[in-house]
Design an enzyme around this catalytic site. Structure first.
Site: not given
Ligand code: GLN
Ligand code: ZN
Length: 757
Positions: A15, A114, A432, A485, A643, A696
């Protein structure tokens, strides 16, 4: 026969490109340093292919972000908001790709989608009223010359005119038919330039041809190519297709003046039938994509040879090729030091695939004793029992009943029960799931992984992070909280690691978008859950707050789609195995007091067949039930969220509603909320949280901006069904961006509540 590679990965085996770009974005590396590194990478990629005797090597498959954006920029298709920034060309390019917020301006990124049925994302070019198509760049010429200087003749690759026109978003008054003439002109200029440079073969990628095509599409294709090919001069043109078969246009293609046509024999279920039925002209080369460019299993030589022999018997001039660009597989097995040879011998990454192309070519021409041995070895490999079967998994799957796919009571009933249960304000706010994966968070995971710290130390750190994260969310005033997370490297790999049946790699990275790479785990055998996965983290997080804490899982279809799947059982079977494993996790979370559970299906759309006619029968008919099997066992009070991100949902809205979740959040801000019309038209029942800002990009949205977005959403969505959230997880962002962004988000929701009361 000879060999061809459609495209090669470009991020570097370790990478390198990603790290150099990130350093450049932070101002730690100069543009010159970045360009020099890119040049080095290209050299390595070309010489590696040359060393494997590949005859048709691509150039211009390198990109700093995305090949579709490169092609658009080459033709001056760059919205004014980027073009007018007082920045260098490279910086303008990055501004379009990832947004820019700084001394010279403040612009959002272009939309990202995508790339067909892959997990790679392309940048959607935008065409405005003021856009003037013109050949302004030199990238394909420069890279061709660069390879030539190394003594390597390459075929420069461009997204072809038809696919480019189909992928462009026209935001002004003009449409495709207004620009056909200009497009013909610039592609003709490209070919003229290729002639000047002495290019032998040029490759135009036309993956769009594997969709269902209308008569108008075919007419457009003909208009474009009859004009362009008229002026091709001495350059031979390869029309390259991939990701499926070209059943709607095959007869036209073989009559068109191409010198070579690339067909996909791996994903193209009808490719062989087409050649059988309509033949293939002797005057052209057929680039036969027999070597899968998407999966990491060894090629079955007997199968490939069977196809190649079939073509040879028809006297077709065949070039052995990959089925698509190798962009979608990792670089090399050589960097996998921990994987046992008994597994590794079944795998093939990009470099190994070059070897396989070479093997196939040698076997086909019966070149040497070595080639015979390669075939014998390959046959033995495919005869071997991989020990992937598990009788208990099989038994459990057999016993699943139809009723296991339906959650009761029905949605409208549950909605009432849940409104009473949670008593949330109008426009509830949430995120999310992930919070920034800071260097410290990653370092903690790594230290644990390599044994530098104990399990207790590792967990104590994460718990501390969770406590802080909960505090932060409470201070910000969010309504439904998440744990953040911090224990997860990646939303799929994390679950793979906790499930039986999976294998992992160390360096097998694949580009997802720009500098973002993923390391898909490999499904080796039957999948099941042997112990709870997320329960402890969620329970700990819930213990830190009175507010509802959302448990966080990845759904079966996404886990499957973001893993390298098995090829010895069907995708449906793998999805159902995953669904049963996750069902156990959902019920455990519920049992332990977690009242809201989000099951992410970010990649639901990814393996949707490209042809509409195959959508339900080949995919949705098992993918949606697999999701329902995960959550159908919970109580009415338990709220199930899902999601989704990064794709076109507009046309599968009924299927999404049919997942029967209670709430869904999705990416919308980058595609200007087009999806909302579809929600309305389909009387979408599920509560929705269309992302109100783009995570993003590093820019911080203002309260005003978020309110404007929310008001736009409210024109289409019932106020009682609307949730307020960012458009995806925050893991790739910095704390310094996340806090003000979420503060503005909560403030916007609050102000709006007043206006709506
Ligand atoms: N729960 C995941 C996060 O918040 C969802 C990630 C995603 O949709 N790419 O990272
Ligand atoms: Zn997402």
């Amino acid at each position: 026969m000879t060999t061809s590679v459609i495209g090669y990965p470009r991020i570097g085996a370790l990478r390198e490109l990603k790290f150099a770009q990130e350093a450049f974005f932070k101002g730690q590396k100069s543009a010159e340093e970045l360009l020099a590194l890119a040049k080095d990478l290209r050299k390595t990629h070309w010489t590696t292919q040359k060393d494997h005797n590949i005859d048709f090597i691509s150039s211009n498959d390198f990109s700093f972000y995305d090949g579709t954006l490169d092609t658009a920029v080459l033709f001056n298709i760059l919205p004014e908001r980027y073009a007018k920034l007082e920045l260098s060309d490279l910086e303008k390019y990055f501004a379009a790709a990832r947004g820019y917020q700084g001394a010279k301006g403040n612009v959002k990124a272009l939309a990202m989608k995508k790339w067909f049925n892959t997990n790679y994302h392309y940048i959607v070019p935008e065409f405005e009223n003021s856009t003037k198509i013109s050949l302004v760049g030199t990238k394909p010429f420069d890279e061709y010359k660069e390879a030539k200087a190394l003594g390597i003749e390459t075929k420069p690759v461009l997204v072809g005119p038809f696919s480019l026109l189909k992928l462009i978003r026209f935001t002004g008054k003009k449409g495709i038919k207004d620009v056909v003439g200009d497009i013909i002109r610039v592609y003709t200029e490209v070919l003229a330039k290729y002639n000047e440079l002495g290019v032998a073969w040029a490759q135009f990628d036309e993956p769009y041809l594997v969709h269902d095509l209308t008569g108008a599409d075919i007419a457009l294709f003909n208009d474009l190519y009859s004009a362009i090919l008229n002026k091709k001069g001495n350059v031979k043109v390869l029309l390259q297709t991939y990701f499926g078969d070209v059943r709607d246009i095959y007869e036209t293609l073989i009559k068109t003046n191409f010198d070579g046509i690339g067909l996909d024999f791996v994903e193209g279920i009808k490719t062989r039938e087409l050649v059988e039925k309509f033949g293939f002209p002797k005057t052209k080369k057929l680039f036969a994509g027999v070597l899968c460019g998407k999966n990491i299993w060894r090629n079955n030589y007997q199968k490939s040879l069977e196809t190649l022999n079939f073509l040879k018997e028809k006297d077709i001039d065949v070039v052995i090729s990959t089925s698509c660009s190798l962009l979608h597989v990792p670089y090399t097995l050589a960097n996998e030091t921990k994987l046992d040879e008994k597994y590794k011998k079944h795998f093939s990454f990009a470099i190994e695939k070059l070897g396989e192309l070479q093997d196939l070519n040698n076997i086909f021409n019966a070149k040497s004793q070595d080639s015979h041995e390669a075939l014998v070895k390959n046959i033995a490999l495919f005869k071997e029992d991989r020990q992937a079967y598990n009788a208990d998994v099989d038994k459990r799957l057999q016993s699943v009943k139809d009723s296991d796919f339906t959650r009761l009571p029905a949605f409208s009933e549950r909605e009432k029960i849940q409104k009473a249960e949670f008593n949330l304000p109008l426009f509830p706010t949430t995120t999310i799931g992930s919070f920034p994966q800071t260097a410290a968070v990653r370092a903690n995971r790594k230290a644990y992984r390599v044994g530098e710290i104990t399990k207790e130390q590792y967990e104590a750190f994460n718990k501390q992070k969770i406590t802080e994260c909960i505090k932060l969310q409470e201070n910000l005033g969010l309504d439904v909280l998440v744990h953040g997370e911090f224990e997860r490297n990646d939303m799929v790999e994390y679950f793979g690691q906790s499930l039986e049946g999976y294998l992992f790699t160390e360096k097998a990275w694949v580009q997802s978008y720009g500098t973002r790479c993923v390391k898909p785990p490999v499904i080796w055998g039957d999948v099941y859950r042997s112990k709870p996965i997320t329960v402890d983290w969620s329970v700990y997080a819930q213990s830190q707050t009175q507010k509802p804490l959302k448990g966080m899982l990845t759904g079966p279809v996404t886990i499957l789609n973001w893993s390298f799947p098995r090829e010895d059982i069907s995708l449906k079977q793998s999805a159902l195995q995953l669904a049963l494993a996750l069902r156990d996790e959902v019920l455990d979370l519920e049992k332990n007091g977690i009242k809201i559970i989000q099951i992410d299906e970010a990649a639901l759309r990814e393996k949707l067949p490209l042809r509409k006619s195959d959508w339900y029968s080949e995919y949705l008919d098992w993918a949606i039930p697999a999701f329902r099997l995960v959550h159908s066992g919970v109580k009415a009070q338990t709220q199930i969220h899902t999601h989704m991100c990064y794709s076109e949902f507009t046309d599968i809205i009924p299927a999404i509603d049919d997942m029967d979740a209670d709430v869904i959040s999705f990416e919308a801000s980058r595609s200007d909320l087009l999806i909302l019309d579809s929600l309305k038209a389909n009387h979408f029942k599920t509560e929705v949280g269309p992302g109100v800002y783009d995570i993003h990009s590093p820019r911080v949205p203002s309260v005003e901006e978020i309110k404007v977005t929310l008001k736009k959403i409210l024109e289409k969505v019932d106020a009682n069904k609307l949730w307020v959230n960012p458009d995806c997880g925050l893991k790739t962002r910095q704390d310094a961006e996340v806090e003000p962004s979420l503060k503005n988000l909560v403030e916007a929701a609050k102000e709006l509540r007043h206006e709506y009361h």
